[in-house]
Design a protein around this motif. Structure first.
Motif, PDB file in Angstrom:
ATOM      1  N   HIS A 153       0.862  -1.183   0.000  1.00 12.68           N
ATOM      2  CA  HIS A 153       0.000   0.000   0.000  1.00 12.68           C
ATOM      3  C   HIS A 153       0.900   1.236   0.000  1.00 12.68           C
ATOM      4  O   HIS A 153       2.128   1.140   0.069  1.00 12.68           O
ATOM      5  N   TRP A 154       0.297   2.418  -0.098  1.00 13.74           N
ATOM      6  CA  TRP A 154       1.092   3.637  -0.115  1.00 13.74           C
ATOM      7  C   TRP A 154       1.819   3.836   1.206  1.00 13.74           C
ATOM      8  O   TRP A 154       1.262   3.595   2.285  1.00 13.74           O
ATOM      9  N   LEU A 156       2.503   6.663   3.231  1.00 12.29           N
ATOM     10  CA  LEU A 156       1.934   8.017   3.221  1.00 12.29           C
ATOM     11  C   LEU A 156       2.958   9.085   3.570  1.00 12.29           C
ATOM     12  O   LEU A 156       2.858  10.221   3.090  1.00 12.29           O
ATOM     13  N   HIS A 182      -6.870  -0.007  -2.771  1.00  9.31           N
ATOM     14  CA  HIS A 182      -6.743   1.102  -1.825  1.00  9.31           C
ATOM     15  C   HIS A 182      -8.090   1.367  -1.159  1.00  9.31           C
ATOM     16  O   HIS A 182      -9.122   1.485  -1.819  1.00  9.31           O
ATOM     17  N   GLU A 186      -7.312   5.160   2.967  1.00 11.86           N
ATOM     18  CA  GLU A 186      -6.147   5.621   2.208  1.00 11.86           C
ATOM     19  C   GLU A 186      -6.499   6.794   1.304  1.00 11.86           C
ATOM     20  O   GLU A 186      -5.736   7.761   1.193  1.00 11.86           O
TER      21      GLU A 186
END
Length: 389
Positions: A153-154, A156, A182, A186
């Motif tokens: 996943h990202w 952040l 996502h 997110e």
């Protein structure tokens, strides 16, 4: 005295844009299955297009619907898509802000070339679909890849730093190549990062109907704080098994869609009329076909996961959508060399490095193939990797 050698420029020089793409591109062409090769490389549904769609195309051709379409697309299709998108966005969507494109690829090209100026900073996740960087390079923009978190996943914090002064952020959801979906959380976080900025977002949601998380899929255009800055890019290729039909669409802020339309009309012209008639039937009548194919992909994903889990040295990803597995291998070879070696054992997959520097050490396998092809392909993969150990 030795003769003087002069270097002449090429007589027929090509454009700098072509050189920029060649220098930046990681894209590779992988084969389809044939007698001696099982391909798990193709991001293409193996299902036939739903019969209702094909029948609609035949009927449209028989009715003489073979002339130019309006440049923005057929009004009936755009109205149907506006109604669909309004339900997704939770806000009014005007058909006048929808552009029908020559597949999702032309939609991405039109939107990126309509937004990015030479020198503009464009942020993309790493790894991600490789076409984004090629198009940014074509426009003369500067690609800024952002490594993902360990769960794919990202990250952040990294994303927040990269997005400072960015002209554009391009991502797909569900993700090619990782299969990650996502979440609303997110996307809310992304909206918070972009609050008060002029950064534009392109959300490529080609696989939005292929979500296996059990929770409702969250589109970027349903998020307050993203909707007003997002160009939504969609295709009929994945959901409806219409890859060869080449039809997609864009929706977003009116000025950006007008710019995209100018680019698309210059490059491509209007989409074939009879194909748009068939696409309208897909939107209106093929929900059951989409559900059937989604269920089959989910089953095939489980087959692939089970077969891959028995191979020593592979660390599997946890795909939540699309139809890809993105395992990491423990062999000390570049992924392009691993892929080339696997071809000699009768199986084609894609190198993780095609999708960005952070994809190195991974392979992308597609389970948009029959159960038999998945089982046989993974068997050949296992044998090929054992030889490389």
């Amino acid at each position: 005295m030795p003769p003087t050698i002069t270097t002449q420029p090429p007589r027929f020089a090509t454009a700098d844009a072509a050189a920029r793409i060649a220098a930046a591109s990681r894209r590779t062409q992988q084969p389809q299955s044939r007698g001696d090769l099982v391909s798990l490389a193709m991001g293409e549904p193996d299902f036939d297009t739903p019969a209702l769609v094909t029948e609609a195309a035949h009927a449209s051709l028989s009715a003489g619907r073979t002339h130019y379409s309006p440049l923005l697309g057929e009004p009936a299709l755009r109205e149907a898509l506006a109604e669909k998108l309004a339900g997704i966005a939770g806000a009014p969507v005007g058909a006048g802000d929808i552009l029908i494109t020559q597949g999702g690829t032309a939609g991405l090209a039109a939107s990126i070339l309509g937004i990015v100026n030479p020198g503009d900073k464009v942020v993309v996740p790493d790894p991600t679909y490789s076409l984004y960087a090629d198009l940014v390079s074509m426009a003369g923009g500067i690609v800024v890849p952002v490594p993902l978190a360990p769960d794919l996943h990202w990250d952040l914090d990294l994303l927040a730093d990269a997005l400072k002064d960015a002209r554009l952020f391009v991502f797909c959801n569900p993700v090619n190549p990782t299969g990650i979906v996502h979440s609303r959380e997110e996307l809310d976080a992304l909206a918070d990062l972009l609050e008060g900025t002029d950064t534009i977002v392109i959300s490529d949601e080609a696989y939005s109907d292929l979500d296996y998380t059990g929770r409702p899929f969250t589109s970027a255009i349903s998020i307050d704080g993203l909707r007003e800055r997002t160009v939504y890019c969609q295709t009929f290729s994945k959901s409806y098994a219409m890859t060869g039909w080449r039809v997609g669409y864009l929706w977003g802020p009116a000025a950006l869609i007008r710019a995209s339309a100018r680019i698309h009309n210059t490059f491509n012209g209007s989409v074939n009329t009879f194909i748009q008639d068939a696409a309208l039937v897909a939107v209106q009548s093929c929900a059951d076909d989409v559900a059937r194919m989604r269920a089959a992909y989910q089953e095939r994903g489980e087959i692939m996961r089970k077969e891959l889990s028995a191979i020593p040295g592979l660390t599997l990803s946890a795909p939540e959508g699309a139809f890809y597995q993105f395992p990491r291998y423990d062999i000390d070879l570049p992924s392009v060399e691993v892929v080339a070696a696997l071809r000699t054992h009768g199986v084609a997959v894609r190198p993780g490095s095609e999708f960005g520097a952070q994809g190195e050490g991974h392979l992308r396998l597609s389970y948009a193939a029959s159960a038999e092809s998945i089982t046989e392909g993974v068997r050949r993969l296992a044998h090929g990797l054992s030889v490389l150990q």
